[in-house]
Scaffold this motif. Structure first.
Motif, PDB file in Angstrom:
ATOM      1  N   GLY A 145     -52.206   1.482 -60.920  1.00 24.97           N
ATOM      2  CA  GLY A 145     -52.670   1.121 -62.246  1.00 24.97           C
ATOM      3  C   GLY A 145     -51.571   0.971 -63.274  1.00 24.97           C
ATOM      4  N   ASP A 146     -50.296   0.983 -62.839  1.00 26.64           N
ATOM      5  CA  ASP A 146     -49.203   0.824 -63.796  1.00 26.64           C
ATOM      6  C   ASP A 146     -48.833  -0.640 -64.017  1.00 26.64           C
ATOM      7  N   GLU A 147     -49.548  -1.557 -63.339  1.00 30.04           N
ATOM      8  CA  GLU A 147     -49.370  -2.985 -63.538  1.00 30.04           C
ATOM      9  C   GLU A 147     -50.745  -3.629 -63.678  1.00 30.04           C
ATOM     10  N   VAL A 148     -50.791  -4.781 -64.324  1.00 31.83           N
ATOM     11  CA  VAL A 148     -52.025  -5.574 -64.362  1.00 31.83           C
ATOM     12  C   VAL A 148     -52.076  -6.399 -63.087  1.00 31.83           C
ATOM     13  N   ILE A 149     -53.162  -6.277 -62.343  1.00 36.75           N
ATOM     14  CA  ILE A 149     -53.302  -6.959 -61.055  1.00 36.75           C
ATOM     15  C   ILE A 149     -54.176  -8.194 -61.221  1.00 36.75           C
ATOM     16  N   MET A 150     -53.781  -9.294 -60.584  1.00 32.56           N
ATOM     17  CA  MET A 150     -54.527 -10.542 -60.650  1.00 32.56           C
ATOM     18  C   MET A 150     -54.504 -11.245 -59.292  1.00 32.56           C
ATOM     19  N   SER A 151     -55.552 -11.995 -59.031  1.00 28.62           N
ATOM     20  CA  SER A 151     -55.626 -13.004 -57.960  1.00 28.62           C
ATOM     21  C   SER A 151     -55.261 -12.501 -56.567  1.00 28.62           C
ATOM     22  N   PRO A 152     -55.828 -11.391 -56.080  1.00 26.32           N
ATOM     23  CA  PRO A 152     -55.531 -10.997 -54.701  1.00 26.32           C
ATOM     24  C   PRO A 152     -56.160 -11.959 -53.700  1.00 26.32           C
TER      25      PRO A 152
END
Length: 462
Positions: free
Chosen positions: A211-218
Motif C-alpha cells: 500500500g505504499d504505492e498507487v497500483i493500476m492496471s494489473p
C-alpha cells in the motif's frame, strides 16, 4: 441431452484513471482478513433459456460435502445450471461402485446427477473420484479421478466444476482460475490501493503489495498464470513491474522518460505493450522482454492508450482520441494499418481482445452512464451487456464467455462484477471486498506435482 444446442442458441476503473492521467499530463504476501461474502444472487433476466437442473450429491469422505458445495456454487454462478436443493433428493449415499436409481432422480426433475467420494491413500493424499450421469438416457456422461493433498480440496472442486461445465456445454470451463485486482480501502480523499489476488469464487484473497504505492492496471500473462504486470505510482515515479506469483520475484521494466500506463502482455508472453505520456503526447509502445528493446507504435498528436493484443499477436486494439473523442482503433503489431473500428456515439475506452479472437470488450460512456459492451473485431455487431452509474475495465474469462469488470456506486463504493456474453447473467463476483481493475487469469491447467488425474470413457452416445 440437447443442452449444448440450447446453450449455443442463446445469444478497470484503473483504465479510466489512466486516460485521465494522460489527459492531465516488491512486497511480501499478506492474507486478507476479510472473508468472502455469502453466495451472491445471480440475476438471469428475461429471454435466457432454462438452466439445466443438476443434482450434486454430497461426496462421501473428508471434505466431501465442502467439495459438493463449491461445485454447486460454481455451476449456479455460470447461469447455465440450476443445482437442485439436496433436501429434495430421494436417493442418498450413492457409491461410485453403483449407478443411480434413475427414476428417483427424474421424479424430482434432475436431468443430470453428479456424485463422488474422497478416499485417503497411504501416502497421505486423497483420491477424489466422481461420476456424472444423464438421468433420462440412463448413461454415464463422464467419470474422473483426481489425486491431491487434503488441503487442495477446493482446487479439486473447481477442476471438477470445469469438467462438468465442459462436458455439458462443449466449452472449456473457467472455475480453476484466479483474479488479480486493485484492492481499495480508506476514504475518497485518503484511499489505499494494493495489488491483490483471489480465487475466482472469492476465496483465498491475498495482498501482494503493502500500500505504499498507487497500483493500476494489473494483468496476467495469458501464457503463464504465475506472471503478472502492473503499474505502480510513487511520489515522483511511475513504473511497470513484472511479478512472479510463485517465487514473489518482482522486477521493473526500467525507468522511462514520462508517465507509463496500461501494460498488457502479448499472448505468447514475449512482449509487453503499454503507453507513455511524454512531452504532452501519449503513445503506444511495446517492449521485448528478452532484449528489452523499446518500440514506438503510434505517433499521432493525441492520446493513444490501453493496448490489447489479439490472440495471434498480429494486431492490437487501443483507445485514441485523435479524432476528437475516445474511439477504438486496431493496428498491426508493428504499428502499421491504424484504423478506427468503433462506430457509435459516446467515448470508448479500456478495450480487451477476447481469447477466442472474435470479439473486443470495451467500456463506453454515453447518456450519463457507463456501459460494458462487446463488438466484432471490425467494429460491427456492437452490443451493450451492462450499464450503470460507473463501470469500467472489462477482463475476459479464459473461455471467452464471461467478462469481469468494476462497478462503482454514486457513493464511491467499487465492487467486482461479472456478466456473460448474452448480458442476461450478471452478478457481483464472489469476492465481496472493494476492488477495481480486475483481470482474470488463464486456466491453471498445469496441476501441482502432487495432483494427478484420470478419466474413464463415457457411455452416453453423442
Amino acid at each position: 441431452m440437447g443442452f449444448k444446442r440450447r446453450m449455443q442458441s442463446a445469444t478497470g476503473i484503473g483504465a479510466t484513471l489512466g486516460l485521465g492521467l494522460a489527459l492531465a499530463m516488491g512486497a511480501p504476501q499478506v492474507a486478507l482478513a476479510q472473508e468472502p461474502a455469502p453466495l451472491q444472487e445471480v440475476i438471469v433476466s428475461e429471454g435466457v433459456l432454462r438452466p439445466l437442473p443438476i443434482a450434486v450429491v454430497g461426496f462421501t469422505g473428508q471434505y466431501g460435502n465442502d467439495i459438493s458445495g463449491v461445485i454447486r456454487g460454481n455451476l449456479r454462478r455460470s447461469g447455465f445450471f440450476d443445482p437442485l436443493n439436496p433436501a429434495s433428493f430421494i436417493e442418498t449415499g450413492l457409491s461410485l461402485a453403483n449407478q443411480p436409481t434413475f427414476p428417483q432422480w427424474t421424479s424430482i426433475g434432475a436431468e443430470v446427477v453428479l456424485y463422488g467420494s474422497v478416499t485417503p491413500r497411504p501416502d497421505g493424499r486423497n483420491d477424489v473420484g466422481f461420476r456424472l450421469y444423464d438421468t433420462y438416457r440412463e448413461c454415464q456422461l463422464v467419470s474422473y479421478q483426481f489425486t491431491a493433498t487434503p488441503e487442495q480440496w477446493r482446487r479439486i472442486a473447481h477442476k471438477i466444476s470445469d469438467v462438468v461445465y465442459q462436458r455439458m456445454t462443449g466449452e472449456s470451463g473457467f472455475f480453476d482460475t484466479r483474479v488479480i485486482y486493485v484492492a481499495e480501502s480508506g476514504t475518497q480523499l485518503n484511499r489505499l490501493s494494493r495489488l491483490a489476488i483471489v480465487d475466482q469464487d472469492g476465496y483465498n484473497p491475498v495482498f501482494l503489495t503493502q500500500g505504499d504505492e498507487v497500483i493500476m492496471s494489473p494483468r496476467f500473462s495469458t501464457s503463464n498464470p504465475d506472471e503478472v504486470t502492473y503499474v505502480a505510482l510513487g511520489q515522483d515515479y511511475s513504473r511497470i513491474y513484472l511479478k512472479n506469483l510463485s517465487t514473489g520475484r518482482t522486477e521493473s521494466l526500467g525507468e522511462f522518460d514520462g508517465q507509463v500506463l496500461a501494460p498488457r502482455y502479448s499472448n505468447d508472453g514475449s512482449k509487453v505493450a503499454f503507453s507513455i505520456i511524454r512531452g504532452g503526447n501519449t503513445d503506444v509502445y511495446t517492449m521485448d522482454l528478452r532484449s528489452r528493446e523499446l518500440r514506438r507504435l503510434t505517433s499521432d498528436p493525441g492520446i493513444d492508450t490501453s493496448p490489447s493484443f489479439s490472440p495471434d499477436n498480429r494486431r492490437l486494439v487501443f483507445t485514441s482520441d485523435r479524432s476528437g473523442s475516445a474511439r477504438l482503433y486496431v493496428m498491426n503489431a508493428d504499428g502499421s494499418g491504424q484504423r478506427p473500428i468503433s462506430r457509435g456515439g459516446g467515448s470508448y475506452t479500456a478495450p480487451s481482445w477476447s481469447p477466442r479472437g472474435d470479439l473486443i470488450a470495451f467500456t463506453k460512456q454515453q447518456g450519463g452512464q457507463f456501459h460494458i459492451g462487446v463488438m466484432g473485431t471490425d467494429g460491427t455487431g456492437e452490443r451493450i451487456l451492462s450499464s450503470s452509474y460507473f463501470e469500467e475495465g472489462p477482463s475476459w474469462a479464459p473461455n471467452g464467455r464471461y467478462i469481469m469488470f468494476a462497478r462503482q456506486t454514486r457513493g464511491g463504493d467499487t465492487r467486482l462484477w461479472t456478466v456473460d456474453l448474452s448480458g442476461r447473467v450478471i452478478a457481483q463476483a464472489g469476492y465481496d471486498g472493494r476492488g477495481s481493475s480486475p483481470a482474470w487469469s488463464p486456466l491453471l491447467d498445469a496441476p501441482p506435482a502432487n495432483l494427478g488425474y484420470g478419466q474413464a470413457p463415457d457411455s452416453c452416445p453423442s
